[in-house]
Write an enzyme that holds these catalytic residues in place. Structure first.
Site, PDB file in Angstrom:
ATOM      1  N   SER A 171       0.787  -1.240   0.000  1.00  0.00           N
ATOM      2  CA  SER A 171       0.000   0.000   0.000  1.00  0.00           C
ATOM      3  C   SER A 171       0.816   1.287   0.000  1.00  0.00           C
ATOM      4  O   SER A 171       0.499   2.210  -0.764  1.00  0.00           O
ATOM      5  CB  SER A 171      -0.971   0.010   1.180  1.00  0.00           C
ATOM      6  OG  SER A 171      -1.969  -0.941   0.946  1.00  0.00           O
ATOM      7  N   PRO A 186       0.113 -10.356   4.427  1.00  0.00           N
ATOM      8  CA  PRO A 186      -1.325 -10.613   4.583  1.00  0.00           C
ATOM      9  C   PRO A 186      -2.169 -10.105   3.400  1.00  0.00           C
ATOM     10  O   PRO A 186      -3.226 -10.635   3.132  1.00  0.00           O
ATOM     11  CB  PRO A 186      -1.697  -9.837   5.844  1.00  0.00           C
ATOM     12  CG  PRO A 186      -0.463  -9.250   6.398  1.00  0.00           C
ATOM     13  CD  PRO A 186       0.669  -9.468   5.449  1.00  0.00           C
ATOM     14  N   THR A 187      -1.700  -9.062   2.736  1.00  0.00           N
ATOM     15  CA  THR A 187      -2.415  -8.414   1.613  1.00  0.00           C
ATOM     16  C   THR A 187      -3.846  -8.017   1.985  1.00  0.00           C
ATOM     17  O   THR A 187      -4.764  -8.157   1.179  1.00  0.00           O
ATOM     18  CB  THR A 187      -2.432  -9.287   0.332  1.00  0.00           C
ATOM     19  OG1 THR A 187      -3.303 -10.423   0.506  1.00  0.00           O
ATOM     20  CG2 THR A 187      -1.051  -9.779  -0.045  1.00  0.00           C
ATOM     21  N   CYS A 223       7.214  -2.070   5.880  1.00  0.00           N
ATOM     22  CA  CYS A 223       7.740  -2.749   7.067  1.00  0.00           C
ATOM     23  C   CYS A 223       9.019  -2.120   7.589  1.00  0.00           C
ATOM     24  O   CYS A 223       9.970  -1.912   6.829  1.00  0.00           O
ATOM     25  CB  CYS A 223       8.070  -4.200   6.726  1.00  0.00           C
ATOM     26  SG  CYS A 223       6.745  -5.035   5.879  1.00  0.00           S
ATOM     27  N   ASN A 248       8.146  -7.214  11.484  1.00  0.00           N
ATOM     28  CA  ASN A 248       7.180  -6.124  11.266  1.00  0.00           C
ATOM     29  C   ASN A 248       5.860  -6.479  11.978  1.00  0.00           C
ATOM     30  O   ASN A 248       5.732  -7.573  12.530  1.00  0.00           O
ATOM     31  CB  ASN A 248       6.992  -5.933   9.761  1.00  0.00           C
ATOM     32  CG  ASN A 248       6.255  -7.103   9.140  1.00  0.00           C
ATOM     33  OD1 ASN A 248       6.386  -8.232   9.603  1.00  0.00           O
ATOM     34  ND2 ASN A 248       5.476  -6.844   8.142  1.00  0.00           N
ATOM     35  N   CYS A 253       2.841  -7.585  11.234  1.00  0.00           N
ATOM     36  CA  CYS A 253       2.062  -8.821  11.012  1.00  0.00           C
ATOM     37  C   CYS A 253       2.919 -10.076  11.018  1.00  0.00           C
ATOM     38  O   CYS A 253       2.430 -11.188  10.784  1.00  0.00           O
ATOM     39  CB  CYS A 253       1.267  -8.695   9.725  1.00  0.00           C
ATOM     40  SG  CYS A 253       0.168  -7.259   9.754  1.00  0.00           S
ATOM     41  N   GLY A 254       4.222  -9.921  11.266  1.00  0.00           N
ATOM     42  CA  GLY A 254       5.070 -11.084  11.524  1.00  0.00           C
ATOM     43  C   GLY A 254       5.761 -11.691  10.318  1.00  0.00           C
ATOM     44  O   GLY A 254       6.602 -12.574  10.473  1.00  0.00           O
ATOM     45  N   GLU A 255       5.433 -11.210   9.112  1.00  0.00           N
ATOM     46  CA  GLU A 255       5.976 -11.885   7.931  1.00  0.00           C
ATOM     47  C   GLU A 255       7.372 -11.410   7.539  1.00  0.00           C
ATOM     48  O   GLU A 255       8.002 -11.998   6.671  1.00  0.00           O
ATOM     49  CB  GLU A 255       5.017 -11.720   6.737  1.00  0.00           C
ATOM     50  CG  GLU A 255       4.940 -10.333   6.110  1.00  0.00           C
ATOM     51  CD  GLU A 255       3.980  -9.390   6.824  1.00  0.00           C
ATOM     52  OE1 GLU A 255       3.562  -9.710   7.957  1.00  0.00           O
ATOM     53  OE2 GLU A 255       3.667  -8.332   6.251  1.00  0.00           O
TER      54      GLU A 255
HETATM   55  N1  UDP Z   1       0.674  -2.363   7.730  1.00  0.00           N
HETATM   56  C1  UDP Z   1       0.552  -1.246   8.545  1.00  0.00           C
HETATM   57  N2  UDP Z   1      -0.683  -0.717   8.813  1.00  0.00           N
HETATM   58  C2  UDP Z   1      -1.818  -1.263   8.295  1.00  0.00           C
HETATM   59  C3  UDP Z   1      -1.703  -2.405   7.476  1.00  0.00           C
HETATM   60  C4  UDP Z   1      -0.444  -2.930   7.207  1.00  0.00           C
HETATM   61  O1  UDP Z   1       1.539  -0.739   9.034  1.00  0.00           O
HETATM   62  O2  UDP Z   1      -2.924  -0.737   8.564  1.00  0.00           O
HETATM   63  C5  UDP Z   1       2.027  -2.918   7.412  1.00  0.00           C
HETATM   64  C6  UDP Z   1       2.465  -4.002   8.366  1.00  0.00           C
HETATM   65  O3  UDP Z   1       3.873  -3.981   8.486  1.00  0.00           O
HETATM   66  C7  UDP Z   1       2.031  -5.259   7.657  1.00  0.00           C
HETATM   67  C8  UDP Z   1       2.374  -4.896   6.230  1.00  0.00           C
HETATM   68  O4  UDP Z   1       2.023  -3.516   6.148  1.00  0.00           O
HETATM   69  O5  UDP Z   1       2.719  -6.362   8.141  1.00  0.00           O
HETATM   70  C9  UDP Z   1       1.672  -5.655   5.156  1.00  0.00           C
HETATM   71  O6  UDP Z   1       0.274  -5.715   5.409  1.00  0.00           O
HETATM   72  P1  UDP Z   1      -0.758  -5.978   4.238  1.00  0.00           P
HETATM   73  O7  UDP Z   1      -0.162  -6.945   3.279  1.00  0.00           O
HETATM   74  O8  UDP Z   1      -2.075  -6.328   4.845  1.00  0.00           O
HETATM   75  O9  UDP Z   1      -0.848  -4.517   3.556  1.00  0.00           O
HETATM   76  P2  UDP Z   1      -1.490  -4.004   2.187  1.00  0.00           P
HETATM   77  O10 UDP Z   1      -0.340  -3.705   1.275  1.00  0.00           O
HETATM   78  O11 UDP Z   1      -2.442  -5.031   1.657  1.00  0.00           O
HETATM   79  O12 UDP Z   1      -2.203  -2.744   2.575  1.00  0.00           O
END
Ligand code: UDP
Length: 584
Positions: A85, A432-433, A101, A282, A284-286
């Site tokens: 994001s 987690p995406t 992260c 980070n 979510c642990g990944e």
């Molecule tokens: N993360 C964050 N805040 C949020 C969601 C995600 O800081 O509200 C960070 C966090 O480090 C997480 C990583 O983004 O482990 C990836 O999360 P995710 O894949 O859900 O993010 P997306 O890219 O889908 O928004």
């Protein structure tokens, strides 16, 4: 800022109504009055152009910038690949912080603790999440030399981070997310394990206990283990490993917190031990990272690579091509990103870690009519991740030939073993995406669907209703589709107990709660086998699961080579993000 004007002949992005809502609310650039400055095409072109523009400085790129920008654009609007994001939100904007992260060190002094609070605030403001190990802080009641007083311990300081996070609403777009880690041999470990037991406590933190090999062996043998003062490594106490393990299990059973990470295993896979020890992941642990390290992630959408004409239903050549382009994209993101601290810039530039992963795995299984909880699904998972891992490594090698290896390469495990050279210290992570999967309209990460049809609360109480398209199509094909049936599915989420449906459908269209916990874990392990960093996965348990079930999951996670585990027992905490009607 965008260096290339928007071409008139760009294809439209294939986004559904839910994705439109999310993009409009949080991703489109807005003017001072809140009105959008771009449409969805404009967003993806802004990102594609900004990331392609980095290519120019390498001189010997095989791509012309406009050509590469178009390829990156096609990659994203075709929903074959999306970057994390912050890249979608900030690429080509003055903020320009593109990584999701971060891990920050927390040293054992007031200066260092409050520096970390400030650095975290800056990172949250830019849309990143932060992980910390609090293991270096002196235990509660230890003496404070300069004042003659006593220390308040790691957990009390975590509350300060939590409050600071609450006040910074991540640039108005993402809520602050933190990971807090404490080593199991820290004297305050019991307080840490129970620190989230009261509702609303430390809400902006996920917490995990860092389990050592020594501790795991002590659990197995029923022995005591040492508690160690982090300042001088002196043994300051001993306690029963089995008791601590039981407390961990009980708390995870009650609320899902804390999770566990196998810290020695994570460090065995640390590609650059000469630069330091990994203490945390980070939020979510990944993504395990060194102190001051950041990483940008990206995910391939597997559902798009379903090809009914291919012998095994998968377009492997298309997947391979996408992985190669995605690695170039993510490597460019490292250069395009502006980090909030010089220490972070230095560390990121030294290791150039990227984390390519995937989403849409459950969708692909639905399309291929393979049940998630089957040996066939595990084999497919391994084959897919083996491909992504192998191709990402060969892409990183090719980039090293073009641009040079990551600067810390000579002292890295690859340099020492004469493997490589690679452009990136790591290439794969399974994220987690959470939002990306909404944008791409696919299932998230490697998770099974939470429900076949459900209502989702997102942002300010808005509600999105979704039914899985592959499920709907299969129901129609089987002549089983009806409005009343769909209502029932939305209420229940699952078709496991709708006896009138054919077994073949009920076996394939399983949801998280229909799957035995052990299959969740086996799937996580299958993907971890071919992933450099870690795998984001929740092991879902039914409400009536026992503490022994969790104990067994932890034991198996250790045995099968996972880097950590998060369990979630249905209904154990209020305010689930996803809800299925009456939750039946
Ligand atoms: N993360 C964050 N805040 C949020 C969601 C995600 O800081 O509200 C960070 C966090 O480090 C997480 C990583 O983004 O482990 C990836 O999360 P995710 O894949 O859900 O993010 P997306 O890219 O889908 O928004």
């Amino acid at each position: 800022m965008t260096t290339l004007p928007l071409p008139v002949d760009l294809p439209e992005a294939a986004v559904n109504a839910n994705a439109q809502v999310v993009l409009a609310k949080r991703y489109l650039m807005k003017g001072p009055d809140g009105s959008p400055l771009e449409d969805v095409r404009g967003l993806f072109w802004r990102v594609a152009a900004a990331i392609a523009a980095e290519e120019a400085k390498y001189g010997n790129s095989p791509f012309a910038p406009e050509d590469l920008a178009r390829r990156f654009y096609d990659l994203m609007v075709g929903m074959r690949f999306l970057p994390n994001s912050p890249t979608l939100m900030n690429a080509g904007t003055p903020l320009g912080q593109l990584a999701a992260c971060f891990v920050l060190p927390v040293g054992d002094s007031m200066e260092e603790i409050f520096d970390a609070v400030k650095f975290a605030a800056l990172i949250h403001k830019s849309g990143g999440g932060t992980g910390f190990s609090f293991s270096r802080l002196r235990p509660k009641k230890a003496r404070v030399g300069s004042t003659g007083g006593v220390a308040s311990g790691p957990v009390s300081f975590m509350r300060i981070f939590n409050t600071a996070t609450e006040q910074v609403k991540q640039g108005g777009t993402r809520r602050g997310a933190n990971m807090g880690i404490l080593r199991v041999d820290h004297p305050d470990i019991l307080e840490f394990i129970t620190c989230k037991e009261r509702e609303n406590e430390l809400q902006n933190f996920n917490i995990s206990v860092a389990l050592t090999e020594r501790f795991m062996q002590a659990v197995e043998k029923g022995e005591d283990y040492d508690l160690i003062d982090p300042r001088d490594k002196a043994v300051v106490g001993r306690q029963s490993a089995a008791d601590v393990f039981s407390l961990l299990v009980r708390k995870a059973w009650e609320s899902g917190d804390p999770g566990i990470v196998f810290i020695d295993r994570i460090n065995r896979d640390n590609p650059t031990p000469a630069l330091g020890e990994i203490e945390s992941t980070n939020p979510c642990g990944e993504q395990p990272l060194l102190p001051y390290e950041a990483c940008n992630l990206g995910s391939v959408n597997l559902a798009v690579f379903h090809d009914p004409a291919a012998p095994d239903g998968i377009d492997w050549a298309g997947l391979t091509e996408t992985v190669h382009l995605a690695v170039r994209f993510l490597d460019n993101v490292i250069d395009a990103s502006r980090y909030p601290l010089d220490q972070i810039t230095d560390m990121v530039q030294a290791n150039r870690k990227i984390g390519l992963g995937l989403m849409g795995f459950a969708d692909l299984l639905y399309l291929l009519h393979i049940p998630y909880d089957s040996t066939e699904a595990l084999k497919l998972a391994e084959r897919i991740m083996d491909t992504i891992q192998g191709e990402s490594k060969s892409a990183s090698k090719a980039l090293a030939a073009e641009r040079g290896p990551f600067p810390a390469y000579p002292d890295s495990i690859f340099g020492k073993r004469n493997l490589g050279p690679y452009r990136n210290a790591t290439t794969t992570t399974i994220a987690p995406t959470g939002t990306l999967s909404i944008i791409a309209g696919c299932s998230s990460g490697i998770e099974p669907l939470f429900a076949l049809a459900f209502s989702r609360h997102v942002m300010d109480g808005e509600k999105l209703v979704e039914a899985n398209v592959h499920f709907v199509n299969a129901m129609k094909e089987a002549g089983a589709y009806s409005d009343s049936l769909m209502e029932e599915v939305t209420r229940k989420g699952s078709i496991a107990h709708i006896g009138m449906l054919p077994d073949a459908l009920r076996e394939v269209f399983v949801t998280a709660m229909d799957i035995e916990p052990v299959w969740h874990l086996k799937m996580q392990a299958a993907f971890q086998k071919y992933t450099d960093n870690a795998v984001s996965k929740t092991v879902n348990l039914p409400n009536d699961a026992t503490q022994d079930d969790i104990r067994e999951i932890y034991r198996l996670a250790y045995e099968l080579g996972c880097k950590g585990v998060t369990v979630y027992r249905d209904g154990c905490k209020a305010g689930q993000v996803l809800c299925t009607g009456d939750g039946a």
